[in-house]
Design a protein around this motif. Sequence first.
Motif, PDB file in Angstrom:
ATOM      1  N   LEU A 204       0.805  -1.214   0.000  1.00 32.35           N
ATOM      2  CA  LEU A 204       0.000   0.000   0.000  1.00 32.35           C
ATOM      3  C   LEU A 204       0.844   1.273   0.000  1.00 32.35           C
ATOM      4  O   LEU A 204       0.304   2.377  -0.131  1.00 32.35           O
ATOM      5  N   SER A 205       2.157   1.126   0.134  1.00 27.46           N
ATOM      6  CA  SER A 205       3.032   2.301   0.138  1.00 27.46           C
ATOM      7  C   SER A 205       2.952   3.071  -1.170  1.00 27.46           C
ATOM      8  O   SER A 205       3.221   4.280  -1.215  1.00 27.46           O
ATOM      9  N   GLU A 206       2.560   2.405  -2.236  1.00 26.22           N
ATOM     10  CA  GLU A 206       2.441   3.088  -3.529  1.00 26.22           C
ATOM     11  C   GLU A 206       1.361   4.164  -3.496  1.00 26.22           C
ATOM     12  O   GLU A 206       1.357   5.068  -4.339  1.00 26.22           O
ATOM     13  N   HIS A 207       0.462   4.091  -2.518  1.00 31.30           N
ATOM     14  CA  HIS A 207      -0.600   5.092  -2.412  1.00 31.30           C
ATOM     15  C   HIS A 207      -0.232   6.251  -1.483  1.00 31.30           C
ATOM     16  O   HIS A 207      -0.999   7.207  -1.364  1.00 31.30           O
ATOM     17  N   HIS A 208       0.913   6.154  -0.797  1.00 32.42           N
ATOM     18  CA  HIS A 208       1.334   7.220   0.115  1.00 32.42           C
ATOM     19  C   HIS A 208       2.112   8.271  -0.671  1.00 32.42           C
ATOM     20  O   HIS A 208       2.939   7.928  -1.522  1.00 32.42           O
ATOM     21  N   PRO A 209       1.864   9.568  -0.410  1.00 31.73           N
ATOM     22  CA  PRO A 209       2.592  10.613  -1.141  1.00 31.73           C
ATOM     23  C   PRO A 209       4.108  10.474  -1.048  1.00 31.73           C
ATOM     24  O   PRO A 209       4.825  10.830  -1.985  1.00 31.73           O
ATOM     25  N   ALA A 210       4.585   9.937   0.104  1.00 29.95           N
ATOM     26  CA  ALA A 210       6.030   9.753   0.278  1.00 29.95           C
ATOM     27  C   ALA A 210       6.487   8.365  -0.125  1.00 29.95           C
ATOM     28  O   ALA A 210       7.680   8.058  -0.052  1.00 29.95           O
ATOM     29  N   GLY A 211       5.564   7.525  -0.552  1.00 29.39           N
ATOM     30  CA  GLY A 211       5.921   6.165  -0.945  1.00 29.39           C
ATOM     31  C   GLY A 211       6.329   5.322   0.244  1.00 29.39           C
ATOM     32  O   GLY A 211       5.822   5.487   1.347  1.00 29.39           O
ATOM     33  N   GLY A 212       7.258   4.406   0.007  1.00 27.96           N
ATOM     34  CA  GLY A 212       7.775   3.553   1.073  1.00 27.96           C
ATOM     35  C   GLY A 212       9.273   3.748   1.213  1.00 27.96           C
ATOM     36  O   GLY A 212       9.923   4.378   0.378  1.00 27.96           O
ATOM     37  N   ASP A 213       9.836   3.200   2.289  1.00 25.20           N
ATOM     38  CA  ASP A 213      11.264   3.389   2.551  1.00 25.20           C
ATOM     39  C   ASP A 213      11.799   2.151   3.266  1.00 25.20           C
ATOM     40  O   ASP A 213      11.043   1.281   3.681  1.00 25.20           O
ATOM     41  N   HIS A 214      13.122   2.100   3.387  1.00 22.63           N
ATOM     42  CA  HIS A 214      13.824   1.026   4.082  1.00 22.63           C
ATOM     43  C   HIS A 214      13.421  -0.341   3.515  1.00 22.63           C
ATOM     44  O   HIS A 214      12.974  -1.227   4.249  1.00 22.63           O
ATOM     45  N   ASP A 218      14.051  -8.005  -1.074  1.00 27.58           N
ATOM     46  CA  ASP A 218      13.085  -8.314  -2.121  1.00 27.58           C
ATOM     47  C   ASP A 218      12.357  -7.074  -2.619  1.00 27.58           C
ATOM     48  O   ASP A 218      11.434  -7.176  -3.433  1.00 27.58           O
ATOM     49  N   GLY A 219      12.752  -5.905  -2.122  1.00 27.05           N
ATOM     50  CA  GLY A 219      12.140  -4.657  -2.573  1.00 27.05           C
ATOM     51  C   GLY A 219      10.901  -4.252  -1.819  1.00 27.05           C
ATOM     52  O   GLY A 219      10.237  -3.275  -2.196  1.00 27.05           O
ATOM     53  N   ASN A 220      10.566  -4.967  -0.740  1.00 25.60           N
ATOM     54  CA  ASN A 220       9.379  -4.622   0.037  1.00 25.60           C
ATOM     55  C   ASN A 220       9.692  -3.474   0.992  1.00 25.60           C
ATOM     56  O   ASN A 220      10.655  -3.550   1.768  1.00 25.60           O
ATOM     57  N   PRO A 221       8.894  -2.413   0.982  1.00 27.56           N
ATOM     58  CA  PRO A 221       9.132  -1.313   1.919  1.00 27.56           C
ATOM     59  C   PRO A 221       8.821  -1.725   3.348  1.00 27.56           C
ATOM     60  O   PRO A 221       7.765  -2.291   3.625  1.00 27.56           O
ATOM     61  N   ARG A 222       9.753  -1.439   4.233  1.00 32.26           N
ATOM     62  CA  ARG A 222       9.544  -1.731   5.651  1.00 32.26           C
ATOM     63  C   ARG A 222       9.042  -0.507   6.412  1.00 32.26           C
ATOM     64  O   ARG A 222       8.721  -0.608   7.596  1.00 32.26           O
ATOM     65  N   LYS A 227       6.608   7.518   8.909  1.00 36.19           N
ATOM     66  CA  LYS A 227       6.277   7.507  10.333  1.00 36.19           C
ATOM     67  C   LYS A 227       6.016   6.138  10.931  1.00 36.19           C
ATOM     68  O   LYS A 227       6.112   5.970  12.149  1.00 36.19           O
ATOM     69  N   HIS A 228       5.637   5.167  10.114  1.00 33.97           N
ATOM     70  CA  HIS A 228       5.195   3.876  10.630  1.00 33.97           C
ATOM     71  C   HIS A 228       5.830   2.734   9.859  1.00 33.97           C
ATOM     72  O   HIS A 228       6.111   2.859   8.664  1.00 33.97           O
ATOM     73  N   MET A 229       6.000   1.604  10.534  1.00 32.63           N
ATOM     74  CA  MET A 229       6.441   0.407   9.844  1.00 32.63           C
ATOM     75  C   MET A 229       5.279  -0.230   9.086  1.00 32.63           C
ATOM     76  O   MET A 229       4.121  -0.129   9.491  1.00 32.63           O
ATOM     77  N   THR A 230       5.628  -0.889   8.009  1.00 29.30           N
ATOM     78  CA  THR A 230       4.678  -1.736   7.314  1.00 29.30           C
ATOM     79  C   THR A 230       4.583  -3.084   8.024  1.00 29.30           C
ATOM     80  O   THR A 230       5.355  -3.371   8.950  1.00 29.30           O
ATOM     81  N   ARG A 231       3.667  -3.909   7.567  1.00 26.59           N
ATOM     82  CA  ARG A 231       3.594  -5.280   8.088  1.00 26.59           C
ATOM     83  C   ARG A 231       4.940  -5.972   7.931  1.00 26.59           C
ATOM     84  O   ARG A 231       5.443  -6.616   8.862  1.00 26.59           O
ATOM     85  N   GLU A 232       5.546  -5.821   6.751  1.00 22.24           N
ATOM     86  CA  GLU A 232       6.821  -6.474   6.488  1.00 22.24           C
ATOM     87  C   GLU A 232       7.910  -5.936   7.409  1.00 22.24           C
ATOM     88  O   GLU A 232       8.776  -6.691   7.889  1.00 22.24           O
ATOM     89  N   GLY A 233       7.878  -4.625   7.672  1.00 20.34           N
ATOM     90  CA  GLY A 233       8.858  -4.039   8.569  1.00 20.34           C
ATOM     91  C   GLY A 233       8.705  -4.538   9.995  1.00 20.34           C
ATOM     92  O   GLY A 233       9.688  -4.843  10.680  1.00 20.34           O
ATOM     93  N   ALA A 234       7.457  -4.625  10.460  1.00 21.42           N
ATOM     94  CA  ALA A 234       7.203  -5.082  11.825  1.00 21.42           C
ATOM     95  C   ALA A 234       7.633  -6.532  12.008  1.00 21.42           C
ATOM     96  O   ALA A 234       8.236  -6.896  13.029  1.00 21.42           O
ATOM     97  N   ILE A 235       7.329  -7.368  11.023  1.00 21.74           N
ATOM     98  CA  ILE A 235       7.739  -8.772  11.102  1.00 21.74           C
ATOM     99  C   ILE A 235       9.261  -8.888  11.054  1.00 21.74           C
ATOM    100  O   ILE A 235       9.864  -9.665  11.815  1.00 21.74           O
ATOM    101  N   ALA A 236       9.894  -8.091  10.186  1.00 22.41           N
ATOM    102  CA  ALA A 236      11.354  -8.108  10.102  1.00 22.41           C
ATOM    103  C   ALA A 236      11.978  -7.662  11.418  1.00 22.41           C
ATOM    104  O   ALA A 236      12.990  -8.222  11.865  1.00 22.41           O
TER     105      ALA A 236
END
Length: 274
Positions: A204-214, A218-222, A227-236
């Motif tokens: 869903l980071s593709e819908h954020h004005p700032a996109g995703g980071d970190h 595999d290219g998944n934004p964490r 301001k917040h971690m993604t699901r992938e970031g939290a699991i990582a």
Amino acid sequence: MQVTLLGTGDTTGTPTPNCGCDTCEEARERGVHRSRFSVHVYNERTDETLLVDVSPDFRHQFLTNDLPLPDVALITHIHFDHVDGLGNAYRLLSDLPVYAGAEIDPVTGESVAETIRQKFDYLRAVTVHDVLPFETQRLCGFDVTFVPVDHPPLLCYGVVVEDPKTGAKLSISGDTSFDMPTQSRELLADPDLLLADGIVPGHLSEHHPAGGDHHDDDGNPRTFGSKHMTREGAIALGNELNAELTRLVHIAHYYPVEEAFEDPLAIDGERYQL
């Protein structure tokens, strides 16, 4: 240490009022709630309760859970969904020590503790105590440490709660991107339970004005936006910290319905014995 997840949602919660999205509708059908964030930590040995963040949904949370009211509260940062429930101290509590960060926030010009002190100066029951990061306090029989995290533009803290008698350890990431300081990661490490901010899935980071980071290998934004971690970031983060169990909190209703109620996403009312 008995840990109850009183509130596992983001700023609007799930279901969100007046929202007809599939996830909110499914939550209503299931009778599932993710109210605004708050964690209840009960020390059975001392019969004392520590509350991490005080949700605007305080009244509902304590009506729907058979739990004692807090003896001490911690506040991680000044966003309303983490602090505005302090107004419930009026007439419900005769004395509530509140512990919050003492560092001066360059954005606000005052510390988290000072902001709370001024905002809730009308509450005689509330006494605010200033705490520096990495300095451990003995509260409700637990060793409690605030650790800085990354939640721009404001100062924000994660929390480590350890039982000195049993060694049980609860780590709370706080609202944060994946880019939290190394020293904070070290103190959060090896918990029995990690509560990690995982607001949305990475796609869903593709819908954020700032996109995703970190991004991971595999290219998944964490990080979602900044301001917040993604699901992938939290699991990582849970894997990196060697958490025995990781549960995702601060969940938004933007999760697709087929993903919104799957592990490791938490819902209100979950209870853990550490």
